[in-house]
Each structure stands twice: as C-alpha cells, then as structure tokens.
Design a protein around this motif. Sequence first.
Motif, PDB file in Angstrom:
ATOM      1  N   ALA A  17       0.817  -1.083  -0.062  1.00  0.00           N
ATOM      2  CA  ALA A  17      -0.160  -0.057   0.062  1.00  0.00           C
ATOM      3  C   ALA A  17       0.932   1.502   0.104  1.00  0.00           C
ATOM      4  O   ALA A  17       0.396   2.338  -0.266  1.00  0.00           O
ATOM      5  N   GLU A  18       2.092   1.089   0.376  1.00  0.00           N
ATOM      6  CA  GLU A  18       3.101   2.362   0.597  1.00  0.00           C
ATOM      7  C   GLU A  18       3.210   2.931  -0.639  1.00  0.00           C
ATOM      8  O   GLU A  18       3.732   4.102  -1.098  1.00  0.00           O
ATOM      9  N   LEU A  19       2.968   2.089  -1.696  1.00  0.00           N
ATOM     10  CA  LEU A  19       3.407   2.705  -3.521  1.00  0.00           C
ATOM     11  C   LEU A  19       2.129   3.187  -3.972  1.00  0.00           C
ATOM     12  O   LEU A  19       2.250   3.538  -5.045  1.00  0.00           O
ATOM     13  N   LEU A  20       0.886   3.152  -3.390  1.00  0.00           N
ATOM     14  CA  LEU A  20      -0.031   3.705  -3.797  1.00  0.00           C
ATOM     15  C   LEU A  20      -0.165   5.316  -3.544  1.00  0.00           C
ATOM     16  O   LEU A  20       0.579   5.819  -2.473  1.00  0.00           O
ATOM     17  N   ARG A  21      -0.712   6.217  -4.368  1.00  0.00           N
ATOM     18  CA  ARG A  21      -0.584   7.446  -4.256  1.00  0.00           C
ATOM     19  C   ARG A  21      -1.975   8.001  -3.994  1.00  0.00           C
ATOM     20  O   ARG A  21      -2.862   7.833  -4.657  1.00  0.00           O
ATOM     21  N   ARG A  22      -2.009   9.337  -3.376  1.00  0.00           N
ATOM     22  CA  ARG A  22      -3.306  10.308  -3.368  1.00  0.00           C
ATOM     23  C   ARG A  22      -3.493  10.601  -4.913  1.00  0.00           C
ATOM     24  O   ARG A  22      -2.572  11.012  -5.504  1.00  0.00           O
ATOM     25  N   PHE A  23      -4.699  10.408  -5.206  1.00  0.00           N
ATOM     26  CA  PHE A  23      -5.116  10.679  -6.659  1.00  0.00           C
ATOM     27  C   PHE A  23      -5.626  12.231  -6.636  1.00  0.00           C
ATOM     28  O   PHE A  23      -6.558  12.438  -6.728  1.00  0.00           O
ATOM     29  N   GLY A  24      -4.471  13.143  -6.538  1.00  0.00           N
ATOM     30  CA  GLY A  24      -5.078  14.619  -6.963  1.00  0.00           C
ATOM     31  C   GLY A  24      -5.921  15.041  -5.947  1.00  0.00           C
ATOM     32  O   GLY A  24      -5.497  14.741  -4.490  1.00  0.00           O
ATOM     33  N   ASN A  25      -6.732  15.947  -6.225  1.00  0.00           N
ATOM     34  CA  ASN A  25      -7.805  16.410  -5.275  1.00  0.00           C
ATOM     35  C   ASN A  25      -8.855  15.496  -4.858  1.00  0.00           C
ATOM     36  O   ASN A  25     -10.062  15.760  -4.383  1.00  0.00           O
ATOM     37  N   LEU A  43     -11.717  19.609  -9.486  1.00  0.00           N
ATOM     38  CA  LEU A  43     -11.514  19.004 -10.557  1.00  0.00           C
ATOM     39  C   LEU A  43     -10.383  18.108 -10.115  1.00  0.00           C
ATOM     40  O   LEU A  43      -9.474  18.182  -9.784  1.00  0.00           O
ATOM     41  N   VAL A  44     -10.460  16.668 -10.445  1.00  0.00           N
ATOM     42  CA  VAL A  44      -9.619  15.683 -10.078  1.00  0.00           C
ATOM     43  C   VAL A  44      -8.613  15.242 -11.364  1.00  0.00           C
ATOM     44  O   VAL A  44      -7.336  15.164 -10.879  1.00  0.00           O
ATOM     45  N   ASP A  47      -9.775  11.584  -2.563  1.00  0.00           N
ATOM     46  CA  ASP A  47      -9.407  10.874  -1.553  1.00  0.00           C
ATOM     47  C   ASP A  47      -8.970   9.583  -1.913  1.00  0.00           C
ATOM     48  O   ASP A  47      -8.789   8.497  -1.018  1.00  0.00           O
ATOM     49  N   LEU A  48      -8.872   9.247  -3.046  1.00  0.00           N
ATOM     50  CA  LEU A  48      -8.521   7.915  -3.659  1.00  0.00           C
ATOM     51  C   LEU A  48      -6.956   7.836  -3.573  1.00  0.00           C
ATOM     52  O   LEU A  48      -6.381   8.621  -3.596  1.00  0.00           O
ATOM     53  N   GLN A  49      -6.630   6.427  -3.169  1.00  0.00           N
ATOM     54  CA  GLN A  49      -5.362   5.987  -3.195  1.00  0.00           C
ATOM     55  C   GLN A  49      -5.200   5.046  -4.171  1.00  0.00           C
ATOM     56  O   GLN A  49      -5.716   3.716  -4.195  1.00  0.00           O
ATOM     57  N   LEU A  50      -4.540   5.457  -5.553  1.00  0.00           N
ATOM     58  CA  LEU A  50      -4.611   4.394  -6.570  1.00  0.00           C
ATOM     59  C   LEU A  50      -2.954   4.308  -6.810  1.00  0.00           C
ATOM     60  O   LEU A  50      -1.977   4.943  -6.402  1.00  0.00           O
ATOM     61  N   SER A  51      -2.970   3.114  -7.477  1.00  0.00           N
ATOM     62  CA  SER A  51      -1.430   2.579  -7.946  1.00  0.00           C
ATOM     63  C   SER A  51      -1.013   3.848  -9.253  1.00  0.00           C
ATOM     64  O   SER A  51      -1.946   4.313  -9.838  1.00  0.00           O
ATOM     65  N   PRO A  52       0.217   4.026  -9.228  1.00  0.00           N
ATOM     66  CA  PRO A  52       0.640   5.022 -10.445  1.00  0.00           C
ATOM     67  C   PRO A  52       0.207   4.537 -11.843  1.00  0.00           C
ATOM     68  O   PRO A  52       0.195   5.325 -12.709  1.00  0.00           O
ATOM     69  N   LEU A  53       0.286   3.210 -11.899  1.00  0.00           N
ATOM     70  CA  LEU A  53      -0.443   2.642 -13.324  1.00  0.00           C
ATOM     71  C   LEU A  53      -1.943   2.058 -12.899  1.00  0.00           C
ATOM     72  O   LEU A  53      -2.048   1.401 -12.117  1.00  0.00           O
ATOM     73  N   GLY A  54      -2.785   2.576 -13.816  1.00  0.00           N
ATOM     74  CA  GLY A  54      -3.994   1.894 -13.881  1.00  0.00           C
ATOM     75  C   GLY A  54      -4.043   0.925 -15.209  1.00  0.00           C
ATOM     76  O   GLY A  54      -3.043   0.933 -15.862  1.00  0.00           O
ATOM     77  N   LEU A  55      -5.133   0.189 -15.557  1.00  0.00           N
ATOM     78  CA  LEU A  55      -5.150  -0.502 -16.892  1.00  0.00           C
ATOM     79  C   LEU A  55      -6.443   0.346 -17.654  1.00  0.00           C
ATOM     80  O   LEU A  55      -7.443   0.469 -17.185  1.00  0.00           O
ATOM     81  N   GLY A  56      -5.740   0.558 -18.971  1.00  0.00           N
ATOM     82  CA  GLY A  56      -6.559   1.055 -19.849  1.00  0.00           C
ATOM     83  C   GLY A  56      -7.417  -0.167 -20.502  1.00  0.00           C
ATOM     84  O   GLY A  56      -6.929  -1.166 -20.895  1.00  0.00           O
TER      85      GLY A  56
END
Length: 326
Positions: free
Chosen positions: A3-11, A178-179, A13-22
């Motif tokens: 979980a330490e590699l998750l990041r806050r997603f801008g503005n 805007l996020v 409260d989401l904590q997301l991985s730097p890569l998502g899947l398109g």
Amino acid sequence: MGAELLRRFGNSDLQLSPLGLGCWQFSKGSGMVGKFWPVLSDEVIHDIVRISLEGGINWFDTAEVYGGGQSEEMLADALNALGDSAAGAHVATKWWPIMRTSANIPKTIDERLRRLKGWAIDLHQVHQPYSFSSAANEMREMAKLVKQGKIKHVGVSNFSAAKMYEADKALRESGLRLVSNQVKYNLLDRRIEQSGVMEAAKELGVVIIAYSPLEQGILSGKFHKNPELVKQIQGPRKWAGGFKTGGLKRTLPLITRLDELAVKYEASASQVALNWLIHAHGETVFAIPGASKPHHAQENVKAMRFVLSKDEISELAAISAACGRA
C-alpha cells in the motif's frame, strides 16, 4: 505491491496505483472505436484483470464509447468473477460528449451503472472537450451526480489548460474540485509540457492520466528491432508516422538508451518508459497502459517495481526532446 506505493489521486481521497489499466481493448470489436483492437476472449480479459490486480494495479479506466458499453461490461464481469480478490478495485469511466449537451449526462448515468454491474464509478470523466455545452455546464451536471451519490469524483479528458481552469472553477461552486485530465502523454509526445496543460495540472493539483503511454508500442523498441512487425499491426495505427522507416530511425537513440537502462533495472524498454512517466513529475502523472495479452499485464505490473534516478529521468527527457514530438 504494498500500500505504501499507492498515491493520493490529486484532489480526491482515492489512493491509487501509479499505473491503472486502460480497458479500450475490452470493446469486443463493437461500436465506433471498438474495431481499433482485435477481439479478446472473455478468458483473456479475465486473466488480464486478475494479473493486474495481483500485481498491485488497483484501478481500471473504461468509457461509454469503448464498444458502446461493451468494455464496461467486460471489465465488470471480470471483476465480479474474481470475487473477494477484486475488493478495493476502483473504476473510472467516461461520458461521450460529441453531438450532445450537458443534459445528456444525467440521462446516461444509469446506463453506465447498469453496464458496470454493481461497481461504483469512482471517477466520471468528460471524454472530449467538444459538445454543445460549455465545460462549466458539464461540470454542474457532474456535480449533481456526485451529490446524488451516483459518482464519486469528476475528471475530464483531452481538455486544454483554459478548459481545465473553467471546469475546476465550476466544480468549486459546488464545493468540489476537478480531479484529473486524461491526455496523450509519453516520451515521444510531450506536447502538454508546452501547451500549459502540465503547468495547469500542477497549479490546480489535478492529476494527469497519460493515455497511449508507449506511443502505440513504439517505445517498446520491438518495431525498431524488427520493422517487419509493422505489417502485422491490425487497425489504422499502422499508418502513424512513428511506424514509418524515417520515424523509427529518428527515435532509435531513445530506444537505445531505454534498452541500456532496462538491462540495469532487469526490466524492459517499455517498463523504463512507463517508469519515466510516473516519476518525471513527482506524483502528478498516472498512466494507463492497455493490455491485449496476459503477458502485457505482467509487463505493466513490473514497471512499478523500480524507480529511475533523477539523472536518468533528466537524461531520457533530453534524448526524447531531440527525437520525439516535443
């Protein structure tokens, strides 16, 4: 991936991985843009989603226009089939604005939710800046959906810096922000650094979601090593200038350096290119590589396992500026 590699997603409260899947590739060959990719079997789609989740990718980007909702359904089916192991996954989708007004946003949201089969819309995005309504009016409709609990956060895609400011201002009127802005961005296409989009994102605290992060596979280096592969590309992307002999020759210095760094990090050129994206601007940029085969998903996951040095990030930027679309 912890979980330490998750990041806050801008503005948000989401904590997301730097890569998502398109998830454009999950379109099943349907609709206006679905034919861009080969049709994937349900089994392959399920494997791609499972491998992504197991590797620490915790969010998936789809859209109404991807197969006319087929991508949303295929993603939802894959997540639901995984049961508890998909708990904590996040879904982003998009509203298609062309030839529509902002009044269409509330009219189509229930269809988005139906297609997603119980999965919440953590991020709802306006897919293009072109509609019969202003960005401000679109954001006001999106804000209503947040208040109704039908979506959680609001993003845009392909918006200019000016439209980003307009959208954020309208959302602030409703106590929101805007996020994200989803735009094309990679080592061979860095136009958002010159257009003011990157600067606006940093000023507003907005995330850049980089699509086409490998420039349709050119940054993998496979077409430089075997130009015959260009003939095997399905769909219209084979006609892009980057695949032509002159284009491949122009970008070879960058591929050569990506390959050298790949050896150092026991990675691939693609993974180094993705790693540059998610670290070159602090935590501003997230990226959404696709995957049409399970091993592509494994490649994506490994790109989050190391961090290029600041000197290497600067060096790649300098080389790319000399041979890419700066």
